[in-house]
Design an enzyme around this catalytic site. Structure first.
Site, PDB file in Angstrom:
ATOM      1  N   ASP A 261       0.857  -1.182   0.000  1.00  0.00           N
ATOM      2  CA  ASP A 261       0.000   0.000   0.000  1.00  0.00           C
ATOM      3  C   ASP A 261       0.892   1.231   0.000  1.00  0.00           C
ATOM      4  O   ASP A 261       1.887   1.302   0.739  1.00  0.00           O
ATOM      5  CB  ASP A 261      -0.905   0.015   1.233  1.00  0.00           C
ATOM      6  CG  ASP A 261      -1.827   1.229   1.238  1.00  0.00           C
ATOM      7  OD1 ASP A 261      -2.870   1.175   0.579  1.00  0.00           O
ATOM      8  OD2 ASP A 261      -1.461   2.229   1.902  1.00  0.00           O
ATOM      9  N   HIS A 274      -4.418  14.841 -10.220  1.00  0.00           N
ATOM     10  CA  HIS A 274      -4.514  13.424 -10.594  1.00  0.00           C
ATOM     11  C   HIS A 274      -3.522  13.044 -11.688  1.00  0.00           C
ATOM     12  O   HIS A 274      -3.107  11.883 -11.771  1.00  0.00           O
ATOM     13  CB  HIS A 274      -5.935  13.107 -11.055  1.00  0.00           C
ATOM     14  CG  HIS A 274      -6.940  13.183  -9.938  1.00  0.00           C
ATOM     15  ND1 HIS A 274      -6.936  12.305  -8.882  1.00  0.00           N
ATOM     16  CD2 HIS A 274      -7.966  14.045  -9.707  1.00  0.00           C
ATOM     17  CE1 HIS A 274      -7.927  12.598  -8.059  1.00  0.00           C
ATOM     18  NE2 HIS A 274      -8.576  13.665  -8.521  1.00  0.00           N
ATOM     19  N   ASP A 278      -1.273   9.793 -11.488  1.00  0.00           N
ATOM     20  CA  ASP A 278      -1.217   8.719 -12.478  1.00  0.00           C
ATOM     21  C   ASP A 278       0.216   8.470 -12.933  1.00  0.00           C
ATOM     22  O   ASP A 278       0.642   7.315 -13.105  1.00  0.00           O
ATOM     23  CB  ASP A 278      -2.086   9.069 -13.688  1.00  0.00           C
ATOM     24  CG  ASP A 278      -3.566   9.082 -13.342  1.00  0.00           C
ATOM     25  OD1 ASP A 278      -3.933   8.543 -12.276  1.00  0.00           O
ATOM     26  OD2 ASP A 278      -4.358   9.630 -14.139  1.00  0.00           O
ATOM     27  N   ASP A 304      -4.102   2.463  -5.049  1.00  0.00           N
ATOM     28  CA  ASP A 304      -2.696   2.572  -4.674  1.00  0.00           C
ATOM     29  C   ASP A 304      -2.232   1.305  -3.976  1.00  0.00           C
ATOM     30  O   ASP A 304      -1.332   1.338  -3.135  1.00  0.00           O
ATOM     31  CB  ASP A 304      -2.477   3.795  -3.776  1.00  0.00           C
ATOM     32  CG  ASP A 304      -3.371   3.770  -2.530  1.00  0.00           C
ATOM     33  OD1 ASP A 304      -4.187   2.821  -2.425  1.00  0.00           O
ATOM     34  OD2 ASP A 304      -3.263   4.676  -1.696  1.00  0.00           O
TER      35      ASP A 304
END
Length: 390
Positions: A261, A274, A278, A304
């Site tokens: 994570d 964003h 990405d 993620d």
């Protein structure tokens, strides 16, 4: 406590990924069709059908003409037989023509032969008159028995020459038409063969295209659309395949799942947008793939969240080294992008020593990862048998 996940980076579901890749494949297929413009089977079949119909009509005409020519040949044969009989009667008449006047029996035989010759000429005249096609008839003045013998003989010779030429002409016509029929049959066979080969070629081409599109669909259904990594479905398929290949006893191998994570990733989206998020996911995914062995599987599980399936390892130290390399990859990627926000928490579960059911490997590694997050993050830990049982 559930860790936050950016909505922008929630993984595309299998169905969504499949639809996205399917749309791309269909667009590519349409673009290819526009460029190549290969004629479909319908126009080719239509042209072939027209050619076949024309060929069949021509064959029917030729066969009809051959039958007519054969009937004409049979009629000409009958006429020539009548000519031969008349010629025989003429020869008998000639043999008796020079009989002395006082030889009454020979003179009577001559008259009978002359009458027979006249009767043969009359039969020949009637046969010629019934010809299905126009033909020169015998002159009427040579038909009576008292007509001039030389004129009758000349008319017979002319009839013989005419009908012999007609017989030769009809024979040549039949041979020519038979050759034409054979050539037409060869042409029609070539057309049929060509259409079949073309149809098979088009079928094979369409089949290859469908296989390619099916491969695209299958790949799309098993991989993440953004990073290109295997998705959850692919991970579990690889896990099942690997578990079934494990041995037993002293030679038994072990497998492991590392659940990863990305700590602080939500702040990347909130702070930098964003697009940067990405780019970070794509970059870190590439580094994950370079960090593990080619035989291992790196999958994107969530926005993620990632997982690594280690197909074989010798000790926990080897797994710890892999986990530490992954943590380093995340930190280095964060540093290169000048974010100073993202780190990694990793839970490790192994089968069959720590987890007795390989289907529980991913869940056990996930639970262990949450324990790492609760205890400070940016670290890794191994699942315990007690935790797996709970």
């Amino acid at each position: 406590m559930p860790h936050p996940v950016s909505e922008r980076n929630i993984p595309v579901r299998d169905d969504d990924a499949f639809t996205t890749r399917a749309q791309r494949a269909l667009r590519a297929a349409r673009a290819y069709a526009r460029r190549v413009r290969i004629p479909g089977p319908a126009p080719i079949a239509g042209v072939a059908l027209v050619c076949l119909l024309i060929g069949l009509l021509f064959l029917a005409f030729q066969v009809r003409a051959i039958f007519s020519a054969q009937l004409q040949q049979e009629y000409i044969g009958l006429v020539l037989e009548a000519v031969e009989r008349a010629d025989t009667a003429r020869a008998s008449t000639l043999s008796l023509q020079d009989a002395p006047p006082d030889d009454i029996p020979h003179r009577a035989a001559y008259r009978d032969a002359r009458a027979e010759f006249a009767a043969r000429l009359a039969s020949l005249h009637a046969l010629i008159a019934s010809s299905p096609e126009p033909a020169p008839a015998l002159p009427a003045e040579v038909l009576p028995p008292a007509s001039d013998f030389q004129a009758a003989s000349s008319a017979l010779d002319s009839a013989y020459l005419y009908w012999r030429n007609e017989r030769d002409r009809a024979s040549d016509d039949v041979r020519a038409r038979i050759v034409s029929v054979s050539h037409t049959l060869i042409a029609l066979s070539s057309i049929v063969f060509g259409v079949l080969i073309t149809a098979l070629g088009m079928y094979a081409k369409r089949n290859r295209q469908l296989v390619g599109i099916s491969s695209e669909f299958e790949h799309a259904s098993l991989h993440d659309a953004m990073t290109g990594l295997p998705n959850r479905r692919k991970l579990f398929a690889a896990l099942e395949e690997t578990a079934e290949q494990l041995g037993h006893g002293a030679t038994a191998k072990r497998i492991a799942v590392l659940y990863i994570d990305l700590d602080g990733f939500k702040r990347v989206n909130d702070t930098h947008g964003h697009r940067i998020g990405d780019e970070f996911l794509i970059a870190v995914s590439r580094r994950f793939r370079q960090t593990v062995r080619n035989s291992d599987v790196v999958a994107r599980i969530g926005g993620d969240e990632f997982a690594v399936l280690v197909r074989e390892f010798s000790s926990d130290l080897e797994l710890a080294a892999i986990a530490q390399r992954i943590i380093t990859c995340v930190a280095e990627t964060d540093g290169r992008m000048d974010l100073s926000l993202v780190r990694a928490s990793i839970g490790i579960a192994t089968y069959p020593d720590r987890v007795t059911d390989y289907w529980r490997l991913v869940a056990a590694a996930d639970d262990t990862m949450y324990a790492v997050k609760r205890n400070g993050k940016n670290a890794f830990a191994f699942a315990s048998p007690a935790a797996e049982a709970a």
